[in-house]
Design an enzyme around this catalytic site. Sequence first.
Site: not given
Length: 214
Positions: A126, A128-130, A133
């Site tokens: 993930i 892209h999520y990090y 964030k």
Amino acid sequence: MKVCVIGANGQIGKQLVQLLRESEKHDVRAMVRSDEQAQALRENGIDAVVANLEGTVAEIAEAVNGCDAIVFTAGSGGHTGADKTLLVDLDGAVKSMEAADIAGVNRYVMVSALQAHNRENWNEKIRHYYVAKHYADKVLMDSNLTYTIIRPGGLTNEKGTEKVTIAENLPRATVTREDVAKTVFASLDLKNTFNRSFDLIQGEDEIKVALKQF
């Protein structure tokens, strides 16, 4: 303190709204994406506004106007693509910061992700999520807002223990959503959390003790 919870229909958001509603020192406003969600909250006596993080900054500024603090608990969810994650978790978060500045809301608490500040420790599945964030947190730290960035570990739906570990860098581990919400709640007016960021996992210290010792 009047606190606007962005992402109030999410799992952490719902618990935080309830904590704020029951509080004697804070009031709550719930920001949600749909009229149906807002109506359900209003029927329970909760001040609710509708605004979309993919909409305009002006729309979000209107939603948070009159509040003293913002808590960002929103997210695109695990079933959306990377494009939606960037639009909500990154651009939506940044829009809410710009909206806070316009509306004169100075206090801002971000619910981020464990080790989001450390690229070497990101979960590759993930990534892209990090990315979202990481850069949302950086924009917040560079802003004029009085921020607290809370980076919880893997989220579980178990009953909260009210016992956590808080530090700048922690190993990958889990924490209950209930305890994340309670940590956010406790940090709102705790001055030693102002303009600071930390990882959060389940631990042995009571939440208020862990926050004060950090």
